[in-house]
Design a protein around this motif. Structure first.
Motif, short mmCIF file in Angstrom:
data_model
loop_
_atom_site.label_atom_id
_atom_site.label_comp_id
_atom_site.label_asym_id
_atom_site.label_seq_id
_atom_site.Cartn_x
_atom_site.Cartn_y
_atom_site.Cartn_z
N UNK A 120 0.83 -1.21 0.00
CA UNK A 120 0.00 0.00 0.00
C UNK A 120 0.86 1.26 0.00
N UNK A 121 1.96 1.25 0.75
CA UNK A 121 2.87 2.40 0.74
C UNK A 121 3.47 2.56 -0.66
N UNK A 122 3.85 1.46 -1.31
CA UNK A 122 4.37 1.54 -2.67
C UNK A 122 3.31 2.07 -3.63
N UNK A 123 2.05 1.69 -3.43
CA UNK A 123 0.97 2.21 -4.27
C UNK A 123 0.84 3.73 -4.08
N UNK A 124 0.92 4.19 -2.84
CA UNK A 124 0.82 5.63 -2.58
C UNK A 124 1.98 6.40 -3.20
N UNK A 125 3.17 5.81 -3.19
CA UNK A 125 4.32 6.45 -3.84
C UNK A 125 4.09 6.52 -5.34
N UNK A 126 3.59 5.44 -5.93
CA UNK A 126 3.29 5.44 -7.36
C UNK A 126 2.21 6.43 -7.72
N UNK A 127 1.19 6.56 -6.88
CA UNK A 127 0.12 7.51 -7.14
C UNK A 127 0.61 8.95 -7.03
N UNK A 128 1.53 9.20 -6.10
CA UNK A 128 2.06 10.55 -5.94
C UNK A 128 2.94 10.95 -7.11
N UNK A 129 3.60 9.98 -7.72
CA UNK A 129 4.51 10.30 -8.81
C UNK A 129 3.92 9.99 -10.18
N UNK A 130 2.60 9.76 -10.25
CA UNK A 130 1.95 9.55 -11.55
C UNK A 130 2.01 10.84 -12.36
N UNK A 131 2.11 10.70 -13.66
CA UNK A 131 2.27 11.89 -14.50
C UNK A 131 1.04 12.77 -14.51
N UNK A 132 -0.12 12.21 -14.30
CA UNK A 132 -1.33 13.03 -14.19
C UNK A 132 -2.23 12.42 -13.14
N UNK A 133 -3.14 13.24 -12.61
CA UNK A 133 -4.04 12.76 -11.58
C UNK A 133 -5.02 11.72 -12.09
N UNK A 134 -5.20 11.67 -13.41
CA UNK A 134 -6.16 10.74 -13.98
C UNK A 134 -5.51 9.42 -14.37
N UNK A 135 -4.18 9.33 -14.35
CA UNK A 135 -3.47 8.11 -14.71
C UNK A 135 -2.76 7.54 -13.49
N UNK A 136 -3.51 7.28 -12.48
CA UNK A 136 -2.95 6.70 -11.27
C UNK A 136 -2.78 5.20 -11.45
N UNK A 137 -1.92 4.58 -10.65
CA UNK A 137 -1.75 3.13 -10.72
C UNK A 137 -3.08 2.43 -10.41
N UNK A 138 -3.34 1.37 -11.15
CA UNK A 138 -4.60 0.64 -11.01
C UNK A 138 -4.52 -0.28 -9.80
N UNK A 139 -5.58 -0.35 -9.03
CA UNK A 139 -5.68 -1.29 -7.91
C UNK A 139 -6.51 -2.47 -8.37
N UNK A 140 -5.90 -3.63 -8.43
CA UNK A 140 -6.67 -4.81 -8.77
C UNK A 140 -7.48 -5.26 -7.55
N UNK A 141 -8.31 -6.27 -7.72
CA UNK A 141 -9.18 -6.72 -6.65
C UNK A 141 -8.38 -7.18 -5.43
N UNK A 142 -7.28 -7.84 -5.68
CA UNK A 142 -6.46 -8.33 -4.57
C UNK A 142 -5.92 -7.18 -3.72
N UNK A 143 -5.43 -6.12 -4.36
CA UNK A 143 -4.91 -4.99 -3.59
C UNK A 143 -6.03 -4.21 -2.91
N UNK A 144 -7.22 -4.17 -3.51
CA UNK A 144 -8.36 -3.53 -2.84
C UNK A 144 -8.78 -4.31 -1.60
N UNK A 145 -8.76 -5.63 -1.70
CA UNK A 145 -9.07 -6.44 -0.53
C UNK A 145 -8.00 -6.29 0.55
N UNK A 146 -6.75 -6.17 0.13
CA UNK A 146 -5.68 -5.94 1.09
C UNK A 146 -5.83 -4.61 1.80
#
Length: 162
Positions: A120-146
């Protein structure tokens, strides 16, 4: 309502990035182990206790700060996180990514929770460094359940800006 453009951080390369870890004493070893497991070079990592002041001789070059706070009954955790972020501000680059992890006072971080927390911390880092707010890293079902499991166990992960 339109989103206002903001300056985004470049993608964070954990192998070469300077990282500051701060938090309460019981969570720092867990945070350090999770950072090493995620690929952070231990030589580029600075661990600062929540109550310690950073050394004034340190250079402000860290690209990532992870703040871990155990929630207790003595005030809002968000304010403690904000104070911790302001305290380590001299160590951080101007556009550093700041990720906060809050853990309930009764939660014990088991190894499976630690792995989910790391992702989850790695996902937040990826979301913060995404090139645009609309192209955030995708959360699959497994990561959403996590993430749902983390929230149910009393762990919250979020980003802050100063």
């Amino acid at each position: 309502m339109a989103r206002t453009p903001r300056e985004r951080h470049e993608p964070v390369d954990l192998a070469t990035a300077e990282v500051v870890l701060t938090g309460t004493q019981d969570l720092l070893p867990v945070l350090r182990a999770a950072a090493v497991r995620a690929g952070v070079d231990a030589g580029r990592m600075r661990v600062v206790h929540l109550d310690d002041l950073p050394d004034p001789d340190d250079r402000p070059d860290a690209e990532l700060a992870v703040i871990a706070i155990r929630r207790r009954g003595d005030g809002p955790t968000f304010h403690r996180a904000q104070e911790a972020a302001e305290r380590i501000e001299p160590l951080l680059a101007p556009n550093a990514v700041r990720v906060v992890v809050t853990v309930s006072g009764v939660t014990r971080l088991a190894p499976k929770v630690e792995r989910t927390l790391t992702s989850e911390v790695l996902h937040q880092i990826g979301a913060a460094s995404a090139t645009s707010g609309f192209r955030r890293p995708f959360r699959d079902l497994r990561s959403r359940l996590g993430l749902a499991g983390l929230r149910a166990s009393g762990v919250r992960v979020f980003r802050i800006t100063l």
